[in-house]
Design a protein around this motif. Structure first.
Motif, PDB file in Angstrom:
ATOM      1  N   UNK A  49       6.383   2.867  -7.337  1.00  0.00           N
ATOM      2  CA  UNK A  49       6.138   4.308  -7.409  1.00  0.00           C
ATOM      3  C   UNK A  49       5.681   4.871  -6.063  1.00  0.00           C
ATOM      4  N   UNK A  50       5.021   4.034  -5.268  1.00  0.00           N
ATOM      5  CA  UNK A  50       4.618   4.467  -3.924  1.00  0.00           C
ATOM      6  C   UNK A  50       5.814   4.542  -2.978  1.00  0.00           C
ATOM      7  N   UNK A  51       6.748   3.614  -3.146  1.00  0.00           N
ATOM      8  CA  UNK A  51       7.816   3.434  -2.168  1.00  0.00           C
ATOM      9  C   UNK A  51       7.414   2.327  -1.209  1.00  0.00           C
ATOM     10  N   UNK A  52       8.393   1.562  -0.754  1.00  0.00           N
ATOM     11  CA  UNK A  52       8.119   0.396   0.079  1.00  0.00           C
ATOM     12  C   UNK A  52       7.359   0.704   1.348  1.00  0.00           C
ATOM     13  N   UNK A  53       7.746   1.774   2.035  1.00  0.00           N
ATOM     14  CA  UNK A  53       7.111   2.106   3.322  1.00  0.00           C
ATOM     15  C   UNK A  53       5.663   2.526   3.121  1.00  0.00           C
TER      16      UNK A  53
END
Length: 371
Positions: free
Chosen positions: A291-295
């Motif tokens: 949900x955060x995103x990988x980066x």
């Protein structure tokens, strides 16, 4: 004790000590907060008796039970029961249905010169009473919910009010991806029993509204009882506000300082305790990676690793504020902003801690006087 709701109500309101003579496996699945497990039969004995009952009937099962619990074994169990009775003379004993096991324990105590009352109907009847009383509570005392951004201190508001039910406290979980504690959550049944008993006490105090924190259906692994959850979905909300700086400080205190202390209490070795604490933080962040995103996850993970390194070497927790700030701004606040928009029509009041507590206390008082 007669099998009626008034008797059960008084048992739970007064936190009367209870001696549960069911097998440990039964007790572990669900029990009452004031109960102590001192079984007539342990799990393997109960299993043997149960198998005999199915295959050869009640008489053979009872005979086997007496054979398994006799001599020194019987004497040791009676001694344990007598110690419990002497320490809690105002208590009661019970088994699952208030039948053979509790009658036998009561008889053996009587033979030893000790009189001790049992709960007619046993665990099953008391559990039924608690389920019904919680359903009645949410029907007759409509909930009002405390909502707000992460870290505003909703739990503190709940703790300050005599009309509140503490879902997170009874579930032993803070209701977020970082919400678990160092020790396990209760079973679902234990969670429900504790919640129901608190509802009884709140109503006995005179509250006409139940104040709860705005939660999803699941609080960690514990599921909010369906009737309570349905009532919460229709309930008005009060929105708690606080500054970002205060919220960061509160999260730092709860999820860093307090959690490190929890793991330190579990592990005598400081290095092992810190490793377990570090795993808790890093794994909590990892759970929301998608949900955060990988980066974004990578950036916050790096800040968290740096903060943990500094904390371990110097004891300074200041660097934790950076990842907490990033998590609020990039994850929790946007999520809560969306939720507030979807619930805006139900928000009846907004304010800081003191204003929210005053509003909710007055709401309860007004309702008590028929306003």
């Amino acid at each position: 004790m007669r099998d009626n709701t008034e008797d059960f109500r008084q048992l739970f309101l007064a936190d009367v000590p209870l001696m549960d003579v069911r097998a440990p496996i039964e007790f572990s699945k669900g029990a009452f907060p004031a109960a102590c497990n001192l079984p007539l039969m342990y799990d393997d004995e109960r299993q043997q008796v149960g198998t005999t009952y199915k295959q050869r009937g009640q008489e053979a099962a009872i005979a086997l039970g007496h054979k398994l619990v006799c001599g020194d074994t019987k004497a040791a169990r009676i001694d344990a029961w007598i110690q419990r009775v002497q320490a809690n003379p105002q208590g009661y004993l019970y088994c699952f249905r208030g039948g053979l096991r509790s009658q036998l324990v009561q008889q053996w105590l009587s033979d030893a010169g000790v009189q001790y009352p049992r709960v007619i109907g046993g665990y099953k009847a008391m559990r039924r009473f608690l389920i019904d009383s919680l359903d009645e509570a949410v029907e007759q005392c409509p909930p009002v919910l405390v909502a707000g951004l992460t870290g505003t201190g909703k739990t503190e508001v709940i703790a300050a009010l005599s009309s509140s039910l503490d879902l997170e406290g009874h579930a032993h979980h803070r209701g977020s991806s970082f919400g678990r504690h160092a020790t396990p959550q209760p079973t679902q049944i234990d969670f429900e029993n504790r919640l129901s008993i608190e509802a009884l006490k709140v109503r006995e105090f005179g509250a006409q509204r139940l104040v709860l924190e705005d939660e999803g259906r699941m609080v960690g692994s514990c599921s909010v009882p369906l009737n309570v959850y349905h009532a919460m979905q229709q309930a008005p909300l009060v929105w708690l506000e606080d500054s970002q700086e205060n919220r960061i400080s509160r999260i730092l205190s709860d999820y860093v300082t307090a959690m490190h202390a929890e793991f330190a209490a579990l592990h005598a070795d400081p290095e092992r305790a810190f490793a377990a604490f570090s795993d808790y933080l890093l794994n909590s962040l990892l759970r929301i990676r998608k949900r955060l995103g990988g980066e974004q996850h990578q950036q916050l993970d790096a800040l968290m690793q740096q903060a943990l390194t500094e904390q371990q070497s110097s004891g300074d927790e200041t660097l934790h504020r950076a990842w907490i700030k990033g998590l609020l701004e990039n994850y929790y606040d946007p999520m809560y902003a969306y939720q507030r928009e979807s619930k805006q029509a139900r928000v009846v009041f907004s304010g800081n801690h003191a204003e929210i507590i005053e509003y909710l206390a007055e709401l309860t008082i007004n309702n008590q006087h028929g306003a």
